[in-house]
Motif scaffolding. Structure first.
Motif, PDB file in Angstrom:
ATOM      1  N   LEU A   1       0.676  -1.339   0.331  1.00  0.00           N
ATOM      2  CA  LEU A   1       0.228  -0.459   0.149  1.00  0.00           C
ATOM      3  C   LEU A   1       0.683   1.098  -0.085  1.00  0.00           C
ATOM      4  N   ARG A   2      -0.113   2.285  -0.642  1.00  0.00           N
ATOM      5  CA  ARG A   2       1.203   3.396  -0.378  1.00  0.00           C
ATOM      6  C   ARG A   2      -0.054   4.316  -0.707  1.00  0.00           C
ATOM      7  N   ASP A   3       0.230   5.404   0.838  1.00  0.00           N
ATOM      8  CA  ASP A   3      -0.712   6.788   0.624  1.00  0.00           C
ATOM      9  C   ASP A   3      -2.506   5.924   0.198  1.00  0.00           C
ATOM     10  N   GLY A   4      -3.435   4.977   0.625  1.00  0.00           N
ATOM     11  CA  GLY A   4      -4.092   4.079   1.101  1.00  0.00           C
ATOM     12  C   GLY A   4      -4.233   3.125  -0.534  1.00  0.00           C
ATOM     13  N   ARG A   5      -3.648   3.511  -1.198  1.00  0.00           N
ATOM     14  CA  ARG A   5      -3.994   3.048  -2.509  1.00  0.00           C
ATOM     15  C   ARG A   5      -3.317   1.333  -2.523  1.00  0.00           C
ATOM     16  N   ARG A   6      -3.291   0.394  -3.522  1.00  0.00           N
ATOM     17  CA  ARG A   6      -2.574  -0.602  -3.717  1.00  0.00           C
ATOM     18  C   ARG A   6      -0.884  -0.034  -4.660  1.00  0.00           C
ATOM     19  N   LEU A   7      -0.535  -0.708  -3.942  1.00  0.00           N
ATOM     20  CA  LEU A   7       0.689   0.448  -5.664  1.00  0.00           C
ATOM     21  C   LEU A   7       1.605  -0.630  -6.151  1.00  0.00           C
ATOM     22  N   ALA A   8       0.889  -2.327  -5.459  1.00  0.00           N
ATOM     23  CA  ALA A   8       1.615  -3.241  -6.452  1.00  0.00           C
ATOM     24  C   ALA A   8       1.804  -4.432  -5.662  1.00  0.00           C
ATOM     25  N   GLU A   9       1.385  -5.300  -6.552  1.00  0.00           N
ATOM     26  CA  GLU A   9       1.199  -6.760  -5.312  1.00  0.00           C
ATOM     27  C   GLU A   9       2.230  -7.717  -6.090  1.00  0.00           C
ATOM     28  N   PHE A  10       3.032  -8.976  -6.035  1.00  0.00           N
ATOM     29  CA  PHE A  10       3.295 -10.049  -6.059  1.00  0.00           C
ATOM     30  C   PHE A  10       3.326 -11.118  -5.151  1.00  0.00           C
ATOM     31  N   ALA A  11       3.434 -12.553  -6.303  1.00  0.00           N
ATOM     32  CA  ALA A  11       3.688 -14.092  -5.509  1.00  0.00           C
ATOM     33  C   ALA A  11       5.335 -13.593  -4.315  1.00  0.00           C
ATOM     34  N   THR A  12       4.366 -14.325  -3.931  1.00  0.00           N
ATOM     35  CA  THR A  12       5.704 -14.728  -2.571  1.00  0.00           C
ATOM     36  C   THR A  12       6.705 -15.414  -3.057  1.00  0.00           C
ATOM     37  N   PRO A  13       8.400 -14.787  -3.403  1.00  0.00           N
ATOM     38  CA  PRO A  13       9.293 -15.222  -4.215  1.00  0.00           C
ATOM     39  C   PRO A  13       9.543 -17.285  -3.404  1.00  0.00           C
ATOM     40  N   ALA A  14      10.173 -18.023  -4.177  1.00  0.00           N
ATOM     41  CA  ALA A  14       9.679 -19.126  -3.888  1.00  0.00           C
ATOM     42  C   ALA A  14      10.739 -19.508  -2.549  1.00  0.00           C
ATOM     43  N   GLY A  15      10.699 -20.237  -1.656  1.00  0.00           N
ATOM     44  CA  GLY A  15      11.685 -20.372  -0.845  1.00  0.00           C
ATOM     45  C   GLY A  15      11.773 -20.045   0.636  1.00  0.00           C
ATOM     46  N   HIS A  16      11.053 -19.111   0.714  1.00  0.00           N
ATOM     47  CA  HIS A  16      11.037 -18.239   2.284  1.00  0.00           C
ATOM     48  C   HIS A  16      12.430 -17.396   2.299  1.00  0.00           C
ATOM     49  N   ASP A  17      12.242 -17.100   1.532  1.00  0.00           N
ATOM     50  CA  ASP A  17      13.531 -16.074   0.451  1.00  0.00           C
ATOM     51  C   ASP A  17      13.367 -14.709   1.556  1.00  0.00           C
ATOM     52  N   PRO A  18      14.411 -13.679   2.788  1.00  0.00           N
ATOM     53  CA  PRO A  18      13.462 -12.580   2.808  1.00  0.00           C
ATOM     54  C   PRO A  18      14.445 -11.163   2.397  1.00  0.00           C
ATOM     55  N   GLU A  19      15.466 -11.651   1.565  1.00  0.00           N
ATOM     56  CA  GLU A  19      15.825 -11.010   1.082  1.00  0.00           C
ATOM     57  C   GLU A  19      15.644 -11.012  -0.770  1.00  0.00           C
ATOM     58  N   ALA A  20      15.049 -12.100  -0.979  1.00  0.00           N
ATOM     59  CA  ALA A  20      14.440 -11.542  -1.899  1.00  0.00           C
ATOM     60  C   ALA A  20      12.855 -10.806  -2.140  1.00  0.00           C
ATOM     61  N   VAL A  21      12.173 -11.398  -0.383  1.00  0.00           N
ATOM     62  CA  VAL A  21      10.975 -10.374  -0.456  1.00  0.00           C
ATOM     63  C   VAL A  21      11.308  -8.984  -0.455  1.00  0.00           C
ATOM     64  N   ALA A  22      12.559  -8.695  -0.048  1.00  0.00           N
ATOM     65  CA  ALA A  22      12.956  -7.440   0.193  1.00  0.00           C
ATOM     66  C   ALA A  22      13.486  -6.311  -0.437  1.00  0.00           C
ATOM     67  N   LEU A  23      14.350  -7.521  -1.437  1.00  0.00           N
ATOM     68  CA  LEU A  23      14.015  -7.231  -2.845  1.00  0.00           C
ATOM     69  C   LEU A  23      12.949  -6.259  -3.191  1.00  0.00           C
ATOM     70  N   ALA A  24      11.909  -7.529  -3.814  1.00  0.00           N
ATOM     71  CA  ALA A  24      10.862  -7.334  -4.819  1.00  0.00           C
ATOM     72  C   ALA A  24      10.046  -6.320  -4.264  1.00  0.00           C
ATOM     73  N   TYR A  25       9.790  -5.970  -2.503  1.00  0.00           N
ATOM     74  CA  TYR A  25       9.629  -4.671  -1.978  1.00  0.00           C
ATOM     75  C   TYR A  25      10.158  -3.715  -2.189  1.00  0.00           C
ATOM     76  N   GLN A  26      10.936  -3.244  -2.061  1.00  0.00           N
ATOM     77  CA  GLN A  26      11.985  -1.468  -2.268  1.00  0.00           C
ATOM     78  C   GLN A  26      11.707  -1.689  -4.160  1.00  0.00           C
ATOM     79  N   HIS A  27      11.700  -2.694  -5.232  1.00  0.00           N
ATOM     80  CA  HIS A  27      11.305  -2.604  -6.163  1.00  0.00           C
ATOM     81  C   HIS A  27       9.781  -1.766  -6.717  1.00  0.00           C
ATOM     82  N   ALA A  28       9.248  -3.250  -5.666  1.00  0.00           N
ATOM     83  CA  ALA A  28       7.157  -2.126  -5.968  1.00  0.00           C
ATOM     84  C   ALA A  28       7.657  -0.247  -5.495  1.00  0.00           C
TER      85      ALA A  28
END
Ligand code: ATP
Ligand code: MG
Length: 253
Positions: free
Chosen positions: A219-246
């Protein structure tokens, strides 16, 4: 509760606007928010502080009304429900876990857990089973102030589950837990979705927590900014990267 292909989604938020007045200014906490969550799906909501995450959970739980748009839970528009009906519906269908645990100080852990279903037969048994499952069997007669933060959080989670809710809404449920206890809680939530088919929406700012979900909505400013499927492998760094990208991608992409 078998789902047929024609069942409405358990949670459906459409074009929701929700404002608050802060002194002379008006803040749009939700500004055309859209979210649909399928049965048994586990969704994490991420976003900066003030982006509307808690407000979104509150409107989905019917704890706050909306200015416009609609919130449907299991196909029912919450705005059309009378207060007493909504209260019962929430109690029966939705488990709420908030960061402030709201435990009753004078009650033991097991009485806190059984409180929502006190009027139903077998409530003590249910409460004990959940406390066992959460590793709190030795703590059942303790009052909240004799429990650690992590234990209190688990009691609050047991209380949210005691009514056997099909839908679980959790706002930063790991916020006060150390990382090992937080990961245990995540595995528990993961199992409630994968093994028991419960629908879960969890707000978190931690990639290592969000990685347990099926899908991450930003979310950003009360709107859905982006969404993505959680990267495989329960990898926090991959999630952090995808989040920053979004966060840094142009809006709408
Ligand atoms: N009861 C309220 N009265 C006035 N303003 C509010 C109220 N609740 C939320 N807001 C405002 O709405 C916006 C969204 O708040 P919200 O609590 O949903 O954000 P959040 O994403 O959960 O943030 P955080 O990560 O800090 O918990 C913020 O600007 C906040 O100040
Ligand atoms: Mg919040």
């Amino acid at each position: 509760m078998p789902e047929t292909p024609h069942s409405p989604p358990p949670l459906e938020v459409s074009a929701v606007v929700k404002s608050f007045s802060q002194g002379t200014t008006e803040v749009r906490a939700l500004d055309g928010t859209e979210l649909s969550v399928a049965a048994g799906e586990f969704v994490a909501i991420m976003g900066a502080s003030g982006s509307g995450k808690s407000t979104l959970l509150h409107v989905m739980a019917g704890l706050a009304g909306v200015d416009s748009g609609s919130v449907r839970v299991e196909g029912k528009d919450l705005a059309t429900m009378k207060d007493a009906v909504l209260t019962r519906f929430r109690r029966d269908r939705i488990g709420l876990v908030f960061q402030a645990f709201n435990l009753i100080p004078v009650l033991t852990a097991e009485d806190n857990v059984r409180l929502p279903v006190m009027d139903q037969p077998g409530s003590l048994e249910k409460a004990r089973k959940l406390l066992d499952k959460l590793g709190l069997q030795a703590r059942r007669h303790h009052k909240p102030d004799a429990l650690s933060g992590g234990e209190q959080q688990r009691v609050a989670i047991a209380r949210a589950l005691v009514s056997d809710p099909a839908i679980i809404l959790a706002d930063e449920p790991t916020g006060s837990l150390d990382s090992a206890t937080g990961q245990e809680l995540c595995r528990l939530l993961r199992g409630l979705s994968s093994d028991e088919g419960r629908t879960i929406v969890m707000v978190t700012h931690e990639p290592a927590v969000a990685m347990w979900a099926d899908r991450i909505v930003v979310l950003r400013d009360g709107r859905r900014l982006a969404e993505f499927a959680t990267p495989a492998g329960h990898d926090p760094e991959a999630v952090a990267l995808a989040y920053q990208h979004a966060l840094h991608a142009p809006a709408g992409s």
